[in-house]
Structure formats: structure tokens, C-alpha cells
Design a protein around this motif. Structure first.
Motif, PDB file in Angstrom:
ATOM      1  N   SER A  63      43.712  41.576  54.079  1.00 11.25           N
ATOM      2  CA  SER A  63      42.483  42.330  54.344  1.00 11.25           C
ATOM      3  C   SER A  63      42.304  43.428  53.297  1.00 11.25           C
ATOM      4  CB  SER A  63      42.523  42.897  55.771  1.00 11.25           C
ATOM      5  OG  SER A  63      42.624  41.841  56.717  1.00 11.25           O
ATOM      6  N   GLY A  64      42.659  44.650  53.616  1.00 13.01           N
ATOM      7  CA  GLY A  64      42.481  45.751  52.675  1.00 13.01           C
ATOM      8  C   GLY A  64      43.225  45.550  51.372  1.00 13.01           C
ATOM      9  N   GLY A  65      44.291  44.778  51.420  1.00 13.48           N
ATOM     10  CA  GLY A  65      45.039  44.510  50.204  1.00 13.48           C
ATOM     11  C   GLY A  65      44.215  43.855  49.120  1.00 13.48           C
ATOM     12  N   GLN A  66      43.202  43.096  49.527  1.00 16.56           N
ATOM     13  CA  GLN A  66      42.347  42.443  48.536  1.00 16.56           C
ATOM     14  C   GLN A  66      41.505  43.474  47.787  1.00 16.56           C
ATOM     15  OE1 GLN A  66      42.771  39.065  47.889  1.00 16.56           O
ATOM     16  NE2 GLN A  66      44.482  39.566  49.242  1.00 16.56           N
ATOM     17  N   ALA A  67      41.085  44.531  48.487  1.00 20.40           N
ATOM     18  CA  ALA A  67      40.357  45.618  47.823  1.00 20.40           C
ATOM     19  C   ALA A  67      41.288  46.406  46.907  1.00 20.40           C
ATOM     20  CB  ALA A  67      39.730  46.545  48.857  1.00 20.40           C
ATOM     21  N   LEU A  68      42.513  46.638  47.349  1.00 20.54           N
ATOM     22  CA  LEU A  68      43.477  47.352  46.518  1.00 20.54           C
ATOM     23  C   LEU A  68      43.766  46.570  45.240  1.00 20.54           C
ATOM     24  CD1 LEU A  68      46.038  48.626  49.186  1.00 20.54           C
ATOM     25  CD2 LEU A  68      44.064  49.825  48.229  1.00 20.54           C
ATOM     26  N   ARG A  69      43.825  45.262  45.356  1.00 18.65           N
ATOM     27  CA  ARG A  69      44.045  44.417  44.176  1.00 18.65           C
ATOM     28  C   ARG A  69      42.943  44.656  43.139  1.00 18.65           C
ATOM     29  NH1 ARG A  69      41.670  39.608  42.855  1.00 18.65           N
ATOM     30  NH2 ARG A  69      42.795  38.285  41.367  1.00 18.65           N
ATOM     31  N   LYS A  70      41.702  44.684  43.577  1.00 21.54           N
ATOM     32  CA  LYS A  70      40.583  44.875  42.650  1.00 21.54           C
ATOM     33  C   LYS A  70      40.636  46.260  42.007  1.00 21.54           C
ATOM     34  CE  LYS A  70      37.513  41.706  45.124  1.00 21.54           C
ATOM     35  NZ  LYS A  70      36.290  41.589  45.957  1.00 21.54           N
ATOM     36  N   ILE A  71      40.964  47.268  42.807  1.00 18.18           N
ATOM     37  CA  ILE A  71      41.073  48.626  42.280  1.00 18.18           C
ATOM     38  C   ILE A  71      42.167  48.702  41.223  1.00 18.18           C
ATOM     39  CG2 ILE A  71      41.685  51.010  42.850  1.00 18.18           C
ATOM     40  CD1 ILE A  71      40.392  50.497  45.624  1.00 18.18           C
ATOM     41  N   ALA A  72      43.325  48.123  41.524  1.00 11.47           N
ATOM     42  CA  ALA A  72      44.450  48.161  40.592  1.00 11.47           C
ATOM     43  C   ALA A  72      44.114  47.444  39.288  1.00 11.47           C
ATOM     44  CB  ALA A  72      45.689  47.544  41.237  1.00 11.47           C
ATOM     45  N   ARG A  73      43.481  46.298  39.390  1.00 16.16           N
ATOM     46  CA  ARG A  73      43.141  45.529  38.190  1.00 16.16           C
ATOM     47  C   ARG A  73      42.186  46.325  37.294  1.00 16.16           C
ATOM     48  NH1 ARG A  73      45.354  41.025  38.033  1.00 16.16           N
ATOM     49  NH2 ARG A  73      44.304  40.647  36.051  1.00 16.16           N
ATOM     50  N   SER A  74      41.207  46.957  37.923  1.00 21.46           N
ATOM     51  CA  SER A  74      40.236  47.728  37.159  1.00 21.46           C
ATOM     52  C   SER A  74      40.866  48.983  36.556  1.00 21.46           C
ATOM     53  CB  SER A  74      39.060  48.110  38.054  1.00 21.46           C
ATOM     54  OG  SER A  74      38.146  48.937  37.366  1.00 21.46           O
ATOM     55  N   ALA A  75      41.643  49.696  37.363  1.00 22.59           N
ATOM     56  CA  ALA A  75      42.212  50.969  36.918  1.00 22.59           C
ATOM     57  C   ALA A  75      43.178  50.783  35.761  1.00 22.59           C
ATOM     58  CB  ALA A  75      42.914  51.655  38.083  1.00 22.59           C
ATOM     59  N   MET A  76      43.958  49.708  35.806  1.00 25.40           N
ATOM     60  CA  MET A  76      44.970  49.493  34.762  1.00 25.40           C
ATOM     61  C   MET A  76      44.502  48.512  33.696  1.00 25.40           C
ATOM     62  SD  MET A  76      48.550  49.531  36.953  1.00 25.40           S
ATOM     63  CE  MET A  76      48.017  48.359  38.223  1.00 25.40           C
ATOM     64  N   ASP A  77      43.259  48.032  33.831  1.00 25.37           N
ATOM     65  CA  ASP A  77      42.673  47.105  32.851  1.00 25.37           C
ATOM     66  C   ASP A  77      43.644  45.953  32.569  1.00 25.37           C
ATOM     67  OD1 ASP A  77      40.753  46.109  31.147  1.00 25.37           O
ATOM     68  OD2 ASP A  77      41.444  47.259  29.429  1.00 25.37           O
ATOM     69  N   LEU A  78      44.043  45.276  33.627  1.00 27.23           N
ATOM     70  CA  LEU A  78      45.061  44.236  33.523  1.00 27.23           C
ATOM     71  C   LEU A  78      44.481  42.936  32.961  1.00 27.23           C
ATOM     72  CD1 LEU A  78      46.819  44.746  36.962  1.00 27.23           C
ATOM     73  CD2 LEU A  78      47.726  45.392  34.727  1.00 27.23           C
ATOM     74  N   PRO A  79      45.291  42.163  32.240  1.00 29.17           N
ATOM     75  CA  PRO A  79      44.882  40.810  31.869  1.00 29.17           C
ATOM     76  C   PRO A  79      44.578  39.997  33.131  1.00 29.17           C
ATOM     77  CG  PRO A  79      46.852  41.461  30.669  1.00 29.17           C
ATOM     78  CD  PRO A  79      46.621  42.519  31.714  1.00 29.17           C
ATOM     79  N   GLU A  91      47.862  38.055  45.812  1.00 32.52           N
ATOM     80  CA  GLU A  91      47.241  36.764  45.554  1.00 32.52           C
ATOM     81  C   GLU A  91      47.931  35.689  46.388  1.00 32.52           C
ATOM     82  OE1 GLU A  91      47.538  36.530  41.328  1.00 32.52           O
ATOM     83  OE2 GLU A  91      46.216  38.266  41.043  1.00 32.52           O
ATOM     84  N   PHE A  92      47.140  34.944  47.138  1.00 36.77           N
ATOM     85  CA  PHE A  92      47.648  33.920  48.043  1.00 36.77           C
ATOM     86  C   PHE A  92      47.164  32.555  47.556  1.00 36.77           C
ATOM     87  CE2 PHE A  92      47.764  37.812  50.387  1.00 36.77           C
ATOM     88  CZ  PHE A  92      48.880  37.712  51.209  1.00 36.77           C
ATOM     89  N   GLU A  93      48.037  31.845  46.889  1.00 33.77           N
ATOM     90  CA  GLU A  93      47.643  30.588  46.285  1.00 33.77           C
ATOM     91  C   GLU A  93      47.180  29.557  47.313  1.00 33.77           C
ATOM     92  OE1 GLU A  93      50.241  32.882  43.634  1.00 33.77           O
ATOM     93  OE2 GLU A  93      50.406  32.243  45.728  1.00 33.77           O
ATOM     94  N   GLN A  94      47.759  29.599  48.488  1.00 35.24           N
ATOM     95  CA  GLN A  94      47.407  28.629  49.520  1.00 35.24           C
ATOM     96  C   GLN A  94      46.280  29.125  50.427  1.00 35.24           C
ATOM     97  OE1 GLN A  94      50.848  26.569  51.414  1.00 35.24           O
ATOM     98  NE2 GLN A  94      52.112  27.866  50.094  1.00 35.24           N
ATOM     99  N   ILE A  95      45.878  30.370  50.254  1.00 35.06           N
ATOM    100  CA  ILE A  95      44.774  30.940  51.046  1.00 35.06           C
ATOM    101  C   ILE A  95      43.911  31.703  50.053  1.00 35.06           C
ATOM    102  CG2 ILE A  95      44.233  32.093  53.238  1.00 35.06           C
ATOM    103  CD1 ILE A  95      47.247  32.318  53.732  1.00 35.06           C
ATOM    104  N   ALA A  96      43.310  30.989  49.126  1.00 38.99           N
ATOM    105  CA  ALA A  96      42.794  31.616  47.917  1.00 38.99           C
ATOM    106  C   ALA A  96      41.394  32.197  48.034  1.00 38.99           C
ATOM    107  CB  ALA A  96      42.825  30.609  46.770  1.00 38.99           C
TER     108      ALA A  96
END
Length: 250
Positions: free
Chosen positions: A133-149, A158-163
Motif C-alpha cells: 500500500s503506502g510502500g508503493q508511494a514511498l518507492r516513487k518518492i525514493a526513486r525521484s529524490a535519489m534520481d535512481l536508474p 517491487e513485487f514481481e508476482q503482484i506487479a
């Protein structure tokens, strides 16, 4: 007959949920203040936590209660290993140690596994449903903040089986139904709710240990400006401020 454990957990942890959202660490995270220097420390603690939790869930996968909540597709240990290799390098295992709060969290998981294994359900619920749930929003924030590949750095969420969002919604409904039909009596239900609140407290302690790292990055003044205001949180949801929902959402 349904125990309504999903509702009991949701209602019974609202206050703890809001307290987790209002830790200084999480307030800064939600503002986009995420640096590799302290994000990787969080991932290291979570690696030890999930390793303990998944070891015990696997041990009890044939338990008449715990086994009904055994969903290997949720497991995070392998994904966290990918993240730690990215942030620390291939020798990451020799570079990480749990914080004191992380050690306490791990110890509690092993303790309940030995004494009342059905309480593992509370720890699984608190962590995995938060990740979906909220972890998906945290993922987006982290990716943007750290400008990750695009393909590294946030495997934790990331849940490969529940993508897809649709798949996650369907899975969470399946998870709720499984909770509701566990063979539990009222005393056991209340103990699970109590343990879920304790799990939130253990998570907050992990966040608290990272506050000094965040303060060092952004400075005392900015840190105080950000952290003095409370988030509305899950206990006071409004259309204009729906809260992050660190645990379960519809």
C-alpha cells in the motif's frame, strides 16, 4: 464464520499508524528528503527484519494458523539483497549491521515464534500490507529524490508476482479474506491486534534511530521546520488529505 480480523486490525492500529506517519524520519521522507546515506541504513535494518520474519514464516508454513497466511510471493529478503548490493556493493554482507532498534525488532519476531507463533501474523500484516500500500508511494518518492536508474534501488517495494495496481488490490482482498477465516478465538484476535501495535512501535524505533542522519544532511533548522507539523494520518482522513496509508488500503 468470519472473525473480521481485517477490520479489527485496521481499526485497532489506527493510532499506531498515525504515529508512524508522524515520526521525523517519515515526515522528511514524504517531503522528498531521501539520501542514499541513510536510505541504505533503513534497507539494512529491514533486511534483518524480513530475514527473521521469513525464516519463521517458512518454519511454520504447515502450522494450522500461520500456514494459512503463508504467501511466499510477498517475501522481501531476496529483493532487499539486490538493493543492498546496489547501495553497498557486492561485499554488502560485511558492511551492514542492524541498529539497536533493528536488533530489538528481530528479537521480538523470534520470541513470538517460539512462544505464540500465531502472533507472527501481526508482524506479517504490518510489514507486507504496508509494502503493498503506502510502500508503493514511498518507492516513487525514493526513486525521484535519489534520481535512481530505472531498474535498480527500490526492489524492496517491487513485487514481481503482484506487479500491477489491479493485481495488488486483488491480492490484498485475498489476504483480508484469509485473515478473516483464521481459526481464532476472541483472546487470540485481541493478542494479534496488540502485537500489530507493538510491530508499529518497533518500526517507529527503527525510524527514530535514523533521525540524526537526516538532520545531518538537511541541517537543524530545516529539520525542525519539517518535523514540527503533524501529518493528518490514517485516523483523520479527509478528501483533501487522505493520508499515506502505510498499511492497508482498499
Amino acid at each position: 464464520m468470519s472473525s473480521h480480523l481485517d477490520i479489527r486490525l485496521r481499526e485497532g492500529t489506527k493510532h499506531s499508524h498515525t504515529m508512524a506517519e508522524n515520526t521525523a524520519f517519515m515526515k522528511c521522507f514524504l517531503k522528498g528528503i531521501v539520501e542514499k546515506s541513510f536510505f541504505r541504513k533503513l534497507l539494512a535494518d529491514l533486511y534483518f527484519v524480513y530475514s527473521a520474519l521469513e525464516e519463521e514464516l517458512q518454519r511454520y508454513q504447515h502450522h494450522p494458523i500461520v500456514g494459512m497466511m503463508y504467501f511466499p510471493e510477498l517475501h522481501r529478503q531476496a529483493n532487499l539483497e539486490k538493493d543492498l548490493a546496489f547501495y553497498y556493493g557486492e561485499e554488502w554482507r560485511s558492511q551492514i549491521i542492524p541498529s539497536r532498534a533493528g536488533e530489538a525488532y528481530v528479537a521480538r519476531i523470534h520470541e513470538v515464534a517460539k512462544t505464540q507463533p500465531y502472533l507472527l501474523i501481526a508482524h506479517a500484516y504490518t510489514r507486507y500490507m504496508g509494502d503493498l500500500s503506502g510502500g508503493q508511494a514511498l518507492r516513487k518518492i525514493a526513486r525521484s529524490a535519489m534520481d535512481l536508474p530505472s531498474d535498480v534501488g527500490t526492489a524492496m517495494h517491487e513485487f514481481e508476482q503482484i506487479a500491477t495496481p489491479e493485481a495488488r488490490r486483488e491480492f490484498k482482498e485475498q489476504y483480508r479474506q484469509a485473515l478473516n477465516f483464521l481459526p481464532l478465538n476472541e483472546e487470540m484476535i485481541q493478542k494479534i491486534v496488540n502485537e500489530a501495535n507493538y510491530a508499529f512501535a518497533l518500526n517507529r524505533d527503527v525510524f527514530h534511530e535514523l533521525e540524526a542522519d537526516v538532520r545531518a544532511v538537511i541541517g537543524e533548522h530545516v529539520f525542525d521546520l519539517i518535523t514540527r507539523q503533524d501529518q493528518v494520518g490514517s485516523t483523520e482522513l479527509t478528501p483533501k488529505n487522505p493520508g499515506l496509508e502505510l498499511t492497508v488500503v482498499d
